[in-house]
Motif scaffolding. Structure first.
Motif, PDB file in Angstrom:
ATOM      1  N   UNK A  54       0.986  -1.389  -0.217  1.00 41.90           N
ATOM      2  CA  UNK A  54      -0.182   0.343  -0.244  1.00 41.90           C
ATOM      3  C   UNK A  54       0.711   1.571  -0.077  1.00 41.90           C
ATOM      4  N   UNK A  55       2.394   1.225   0.648  1.00 44.33           N
ATOM      5  CA  UNK A  55       3.058   2.231   0.748  1.00 44.33           C
ATOM      6  C   UNK A  55       3.437   2.586  -0.474  1.00 44.33           C
ATOM      7  N   UNK A  56       4.480   1.818  -1.146  1.00 47.95           N
ATOM      8  CA  UNK A  56       5.627   1.516  -2.110  1.00 47.95           C
ATOM      9  C   UNK A  56       3.911   2.293  -3.494  1.00 47.95           C
ATOM     10  N   UNK A  57       2.614   1.983  -3.536  1.00 52.82           N
ATOM     11  CA  UNK A  57       1.882   1.284  -4.571  1.00 52.82           C
ATOM     12  C   UNK A  57       1.252   3.201  -4.739  1.00 52.82           C
ATOM     13  N   UNK A  58       1.609   3.795  -3.454  1.00 54.25           N
ATOM     14  CA  UNK A  58       1.123   5.604  -3.988  1.00 54.25           C
ATOM     15  C   UNK A  58       2.157   6.263  -4.790  1.00 54.25           C
ATOM     16  N   UNK A  93      14.253  -0.537   9.444  1.00 56.51           N
ATOM     17  CA  UNK A  93      13.831  -1.031  10.456  1.00 56.51           C
ATOM     18  C   UNK A  93      11.598  -0.615  10.286  1.00 56.51           C
ATOM     19  N   UNK A  94      10.885  -1.557  10.421  1.00 57.89           N
ATOM     20  CA  UNK A  94       9.751  -1.410  10.177  1.00 57.89           C
ATOM     21  C   UNK A  94       9.085  -0.346  11.561  1.00 57.89           C
ATOM     22  N   UNK A  95      10.063   0.051  12.106  1.00 55.48           N
ATOM     23  CA  UNK A  95       9.647   0.843  12.924  1.00 55.48           C
ATOM     24  C   UNK A  95      10.103   2.743  12.300  1.00 55.48           C
ATOM     25  N   UNK A  96      10.561   2.728  11.738  1.00 59.55           N
ATOM     26  CA  UNK A  96      10.769   3.837  10.701  1.00 59.55           C
ATOM     27  C   UNK A  96       9.677   4.755  10.188  1.00 59.55           C
ATOM     28  N   UNK A  97       9.307   5.478   9.980  1.00 59.90           N
ATOM     29  CA  UNK A  97       8.608   6.138   8.943  1.00 59.90           C
ATOM     30  C   UNK A  97       8.404   5.371   7.584  1.00 59.90           C
ATOM     31  N   UNK A  98       7.411   6.075   7.388  1.00 59.85           N
ATOM     32  CA  UNK A  98       7.217   4.935   5.897  1.00 59.85           C
ATOM     33  C   UNK A  98       8.047   5.907   4.450  1.00 59.85           C
ATOM     34  N   UNK A  99       7.450   6.817   5.322  1.00 63.20           N
ATOM     35  CA  UNK A  99       9.668   7.370   3.787  1.00 63.20           C
ATOM     36  C   UNK A  99      10.418   6.780   3.560  1.00 63.20           C
ATOM     37  N   UNK A 130      18.801   6.474  11.074  1.00 60.76           N
ATOM     38  CA  UNK A 130      19.393   6.295   9.795  1.00 60.76           C
ATOM     39  C   UNK A 130      20.789   8.069   9.413  1.00 60.76           C
ATOM     40  N   UNK A 131      21.778   7.584   9.343  1.00 56.35           N
ATOM     41  CA  UNK A 131      22.811   8.788  10.301  1.00 56.35           C
ATOM     42  C   UNK A 131      22.206   9.800   9.153  1.00 56.35           C
ATOM     43  N   UNK A 151      18.246  11.353  -0.475  1.00 62.81           N
ATOM     44  CA  UNK A 151      18.311  10.358   0.286  1.00 62.81           C
ATOM     45  C   UNK A 151      19.029  10.816   1.209  1.00 62.81           C
ATOM     46  N   UNK A 152      19.663  11.121   1.891  1.00 62.69           N
ATOM     47  CA  UNK A 152      21.452  11.810   1.822  1.00 62.69           C
ATOM     48  C   UNK A 152      20.707  12.715   3.126  1.00 62.69           C
TER      49      UNK A 152
END
Length: 239
Positions: free
Chosen positions: A20-24, A107-113, A143-144, A217-218
């Motif tokens: 669902x997230x990626x299909x957006x 992580x599955x606990x990260x934001x979907x972004x 993420x660093x 990305x960075x």
């Protein structure tokens, strides 16, 4: 160019959520999902995939055996970019995962972004991300790029010199829209949007799209709309 994505996880709800997230995003094409090793092997054999989003997925119980399975997938499909999407927090295992060719770990606990950017970065073969070590056993590994952004809230953004319109064009382009789609969205000529995109890239010091995606990305928080930029569409023709 569309990015063909396979998703593998033993939990059906996770599969539905990731799809669902990626299909957006129009540039993402979900070629199929798999709940176990057999289904994943069949999916990869039957359909071309550019990116695999997967948790540790193998019949064996140990993480090491599961990494061996993913390493074998990497050898069988060397062009396939793997994003490890996991709930675990084992730095040694994650370093081993990056060493066998896993492109990124989210992580599955990260934001979907975070997952969206990891998939986009993997498709452009941006170098693997090494996650920052946790501050404590209860801390959330981030993420660093985000960690540094939080640590230095007043750091100068690489996008700070852009005009509001250039910022909006770059933001939309980084989100997956084409120049033509952005032109339609902003009710501007395609040539105008293309010129704004090129101008923005010059100001950011990048010449290629892959370098632009790496920059985004960075600096994953930098292209979110905030008080310093427009929060809505401006009249056509405003630069």
């Amino acid at each position: 160019m569309r990015i063909n994505i396979a998703v593998a996880d033993s939990h059906p709800a996770v599969l539905v959520g990731v799809e669902r997230v990626l299909s957006k995003f129009e540039q993402f094409n979900i070629t199929g999902t798999a709940r176990n090793v057999g289904e994943l092997e069949a999916l990869l054999a039957a359909k071309h995939c550019d990116v695999l989003v997967t948790d540790y997925l193998a019949a064996a119980h140990s993480r090491r055996d599961k990494l061996a399975f993913l390493g074998n997938i990497q050898r069988l499909y060397p062009a396939l970019q793997i994003v490890l999407f996991t709930i675990g927090n084992q730095p040694a295992v994650e370093r081993a995962a990056l060493n066998i060719g896993i492109r990124s770990i989210v992580r599955k606990t990260d934001e979907e972004e975070m997952l969206v950017e990891a998939v986009r970065a993997a498709s452009h073969q941006i170098p693997a991300r090494v996650l920052a070590p946790p501050d404590s056993e209860h801390s959330h590994t981030v993420n660093p790029a985000i960690a540094s952004d939080r640590a230095v809230p007043h750091a100068v953004s690489p996008f700070s010199s852009l005009t509001p319109r250039e910022f909006e064009v770059l933001r939309l382009y980084a989100s997956g829209l084409t120049v033509t789609q952005i032109a339609q969205h902003l009710n501007q000529a395609r040539q105008t949007v293309s010129a704004q995109k090129l101008s923005a890239m010059r100001k950011c010091g990048v010449a290629r799209d892959v370098d632009l995606f790496r920059l985004v990305y960075e600096n994953p928080l930098s292209l979110r709309l905030d008080d310093s930029h427009s929060t809505g569409l401006m009249p056509a023709g405003q630069n």
